[in-house]
Design a protein around this motif. Structure first.
Motif, mmCIF file in Angstrom:
data_model
loop_
_atom_site.group_PDB
_atom_site.id
_atom_site.type_symbol
_atom_site.label_atom_id
_atom_site.label_comp_id
_atom_site.label_asym_id
_atom_site.label_seq_id
_atom_site.Cartn_x
_atom_site.Cartn_y
_atom_site.Cartn_z
ATOM 1 N N CYS A 69 0.673 -1.232 -0.023
ATOM 2 C CA CYS A 69 -0.045 -0.121 -0.020
ATOM 3 C C CYS A 69 0.828 1.151 0.001
ATOM 4 O O CYS A 69 1.874 1.193 0.579
ATOM 5 N N VAL A 70 0.408 1.987 -0.930
ATOM 6 C CA VAL A 70 1.226 3.242 -0.997
ATOM 7 C C VAL A 70 0.131 4.430 -0.629
ATOM 8 O O VAL A 70 -0.768 4.817 -1.231
ATOM 9 N N THR A 71 0.484 5.088 0.638
ATOM 10 C CA THR A 71 -0.459 6.066 1.238
ATOM 11 C C THR A 71 0.039 7.558 1.305
ATOM 12 O O THR A 71 1.537 7.649 1.374
ATOM 13 N N ASP A 72 -0.613 8.447 1.323
ATOM 14 C CA ASP A 72 -0.272 9.671 1.523
ATOM 15 C C ASP A 72 -0.309 10.272 2.764
ATOM 16 O O ASP A 72 -0.447 11.689 2.752
ATOM 17 N N LEU A 73 -0.637 9.585 3.705
ATOM 18 C CA LEU A 73 -1.048 9.981 5.031
ATOM 19 C C LEU A 73 0.161 9.477 5.860
ATOM 20 O O LEU A 73 0.998 8.708 5.708
ATOM 21 N N PRO A 74 0.644 10.187 6.912
ATOM 22 C CA PRO A 74 2.070 9.847 7.762
ATOM 23 C C PRO A 74 1.316 8.746 8.797
ATOM 24 O O PRO A 74 0.231 8.398 8.979
ATOM 25 N N ILE A 75 2.647 7.888 9.068
ATOM 26 C CA ILE A 75 2.390 6.980 9.765
ATOM 27 C C ILE A 75 3.249 6.858 11.122
ATOM 28 O O ILE A 75 4.488 7.327 10.976
ATOM 29 N N PHE A 76 2.851 6.728 12.336
ATOM 30 C CA PHE A 76 3.838 6.797 13.446
ATOM 31 C C PHE A 76 3.751 5.426 14.378
ATOM 32 O O PHE A 76 2.747 4.540 14.199
ATOM 33 N N TRP A 77 4.693 5.193 14.844
ATOM 34 C CA TRP A 77 5.031 4.089 15.898
ATOM 35 C C TRP A 77 5.709 4.643 17.047
ATOM 36 O O TRP A 77 7.144 5.003 16.781
ATOM 37 N N LYS A 80 7.614 7.884 16.535
ATOM 38 C CA LYS A 80 8.480 8.053 15.478
ATOM 39 C C LYS A 80 7.831 7.928 14.129
ATOM 40 O O LYS A 80 6.986 7.098 14.026
ATOM 41 N N VAL A 81 8.421 8.539 13.367
ATOM 42 C CA VAL A 81 7.941 8.349 11.764
ATOM 43 C C VAL A 81 8.328 7.324 11.160
ATOM 44 O O VAL A 81 9.437 6.652 11.374
ATOM 45 N N VAL A 82 7.185 6.519 10.579
ATOM 46 C CA VAL A 82 7.425 5.187 9.951
ATOM 47 C C VAL A 82 7.547 5.551 8.523
ATOM 48 O O VAL A 82 6.526 5.960 7.911
ATOM 49 N N VAL A 83 8.640 5.020 8.083
ATOM 50 C CA VAL A 83 8.866 5.258 6.460
ATOM 51 C C VAL A 83 7.930 4.182 5.765
ATOM 52 O O VAL A 83 7.246 4.247 4.716
ATOM 53 N N THR A 84 8.264 2.821 6.208
ATOM 54 C CA THR A 84 7.701 1.680 5.723
ATOM 55 C C THR A 84 7.560 0.655 6.813
ATOM 56 O O THR A 84 8.082 0.561 7.797
ATOM 57 N N GLN A 85 6.434 -0.237 6.500
ATOM 58 C CA GLN A 85 6.275 -1.343 7.532
ATOM 59 C C GLN A 85 5.846 -2.694 6.812
ATOM 60 O O GLN A 85 5.186 -2.364 5.895
ATOM 61 N N THR A 86 6.051 -3.717 7.369
ATOM 62 C CA THR A 86 5.766 -5.054 6.794
ATOM 63 C C THR A 86 5.254 -6.125 7.842
ATOM 64 O O THR A 86 5.574 -6.033 8.833
ATOM 65 N N ARG A 90 1.181 -11.840 6.838
ATOM 66 C CA ARG A 90 -0.373 -11.442 5.874
ATOM 67 C C ARG A 90 0.107 -11.045 4.560
ATOM 68 O O ARG A 90 -0.610 -10.831 3.662
ATOM 69 N N ARG A 91 1.603 -10.993 4.260
ATOM 70 C CA ARG A 91 2.151 -10.877 2.973
ATOM 71 C C ARG A 91 1.684 -9.480 2.503
ATOM 72 O O ARG A 91 1.410 -9.015 1.411
ATOM 73 N N ILE A 92 1.836 -8.515 3.324
ATOM 74 C CA ILE A 92 1.494 -6.939 2.869
ATOM 75 C C ILE A 92 2.492 -6.018 3.755
ATOM 76 O O ILE A 92 3.196 -6.366 4.512
ATOM 77 N N GLY A 93 2.583 -4.909 3.006
ATOM 78 C CA GLY A 93 3.429 -3.830 3.485
ATOM 79 C C GLY A 93 2.793 -2.448 3.072
ATOM 80 O O GLY A 93 1.756 -2.288 2.376
ATOM 81 N N GLU A 94 3.299 -1.556 3.661
ATOM 82 C CA GLU A 94 2.719 -0.130 3.587
ATOM 83 C C GLU A 94 4.144 0.725 3.651
ATOM 84 O O GLU A 94 4.670 0.699 4.432
ATOM 85 N N THR A 95 4.018 1.869 2.809
ATOM 86 C CA THR A 95 4.854 3.001 2.749
ATOM 87 C C THR A 95 4.078 4.145 2.818
ATOM 88 O O THR A 95 3.071 4.471 2.100
ATOM 89 N N SER A 96 4.775 5.217 3.690
ATOM 90 C CA SER A 96 4.188 6.556 3.612
ATOM 91 C C SER A 96 5.008 7.359 2.580
ATOM 92 O O SER A 96 6.269 7.770 3.035
ATOM 93 N N VAL A 97 4.466 7.897 1.513
ATOM 94 C CA VAL A 97 4.950 8.789 0.853
ATOM 95 C C VAL A 97 5.321 10.199 1.439
ATOM 96 O O VAL A 97 6.713 10.566 0.961
#
Length: 363
Positions: A69-77, A80-86, A90-97
């Motif tokens: 998934c390529v999202t245009d929203l920020p992600i935090f953990w 801290k800023v999350v650039v990408t997570q996997t 579930r064989r899925i990942g996500e990137t915050s543009v």
């Protein structure tokens, strides 16, 4: 799986290169096929679980081996800023543009996508020779570090985090770029019309000529800054774009979203100011005779004076444009100011405000 708009454009371009890159870097013995599915629903909320659940749903529906998934929203953990997570299970990942910043976004998205797939395919740890892609990503996006979690089944296994002030600044700049601020002033017709009309009509008053002649550089700069600030504040508050901590979920998120909103509008209003300056400069040359100016001011007038007069009038016109911006439709302003998923987030916020207001009146 990108959101509509710029993320979809970037993803479509990347999809043409990914099959070869995946074969070269991840698994040379596999033939890769990459599809792009633009989904307006995935990631419409703020919670990471919603984004991941939607990504997994599409992966299953389309019978994909892996989904990103390529999202245009920020992600935090953990703040801290999350650039990408996997999530390997579930064989899925996500990137915050936005977390990729403003420079080299396409190249950085390419590296984050390769890193996500590498994590899902091989389950490599960032040690020894297996850390090649991690080092590539760290080189593309400065200050990124790998964080491996100990999750329950189906949760996120690996995150690439970007802690610190530099990462926050890069994130805000990325959010502003994702909002495409250069398009806002094109949609605010009443504000621009009011601004130009006010500036052009004031050119005939000799008081403006005298002020332009009497002012010094600090006056012009101060007027410009105050007028741009007034325009931004008027748009934010007249269209209810300022978020409270209770609405954003936390004080830090509220500060982040409000900073990105103000930054987006600052860029947009600055562009509008520059356009007004050029238009009013042309009006000065056409409608203000040099002979009358020299007679009124009692001194020769050069081309430089017309630039100063246009600068003064652009500041006055921008303040008038702030009043005109209140005539714009709230939905039009939101659509012009934010990227797709941020629009949906703001629309939900406005809907909650309307419900609360209706409930108060009902009581």
């Amino acid at each position: 799986m990108p959101a509509p708009g710029p993320p979809a454009d970037i993803a479509s371009e990347l999809a043409t290169r990914l099959p070869n890159l995946l074969s070269e870097r991840i698994d040379p013995g596999t033939e890769w096929h990459v599809e792009v599915h633009t989904d307006p629903l995935t990631g419409s909320g703020e919670a990471t679980p919603e984004v991941l659940d939607g990504t997994e749903r599409v992966r299953r529906e389309r019978d994909w081996d892996y989904a990103v998934c390529v999202t245009d929203l920020p992600i935090f953990w953990d703040e801290k800023v999350v650039v990408t997570q996997t999530s390997r299970d579930r064989r899925i990942g996500e990137t915050s543009v936005p977390a990729l910043g403003t420079v080299g976004r396409r190249r950085r998205l390419q590296e984050t996508t390769l890193r996500i797939v590498d994590e899902m395919v091989t389950g490599r740890r960032a040690t020894g020779a297996a850390s090649t892609h991690g080092h590539r990503l760290a080189g593309e996006v400065p200050s990124v570090r790998r964080d491996e979690a100990s999750p329950g089944p189906g949760d996120v296994d690996v995150r690439y985090l970007a802690p610190g002030v530099v990462a926050r600044t890069r994130l805000i700049a990325g959010m502003v770029l994702a909002n495409q601020p250069w398009g806002i002033f094109l949609s605010m017709k009443s504000a621009m019309t009011a601004a130009f009309a006010a500036g052009a009509s004031s050119l005939v008053f000799s008081t403006m000529w005298e002020l332009a002649n009497a002012f010094h550089w600090p006056h012009f700069v101060s007027l410009m800054l105050m007028s741009v600030a007034a325009m931004v504040c008027w748009i934010v508050f007249s269209h209810q774009m300022w978020e409270r901590a209770s609405e954003a979920g936390s004080a830090s998120l509220a500060r982040l979203y409000n900073t990105a909103t103000v930054g987006t509008l600052l860029v947009a209003v600055t562009i509008a100011y520059a356009v007004l300056f050029v238009l009013l400069l042309g009006a000065c040359f056409f409608f203000v005779p040099t002979s009358i100016l020299e007679s009124k001011l009692g001194q020769p007038v050069g081309i430089g004076f017309f630039f100063l007069l246009a600068w003064l009038m652009a500041s006055i016109a921008t303040v008038a444009g702030a009043l005109g911006s209140g005539l714009e439709d709230d939905r039009a302003v939101v659509e012009a100011t934010y990227g797709f998923r941020q629009q949906r987030r703001i629309e939900k916020l406005h809907e909650r405000r309307r419900r609360k207001k209706a409930e108060r009146y009902a009581d």
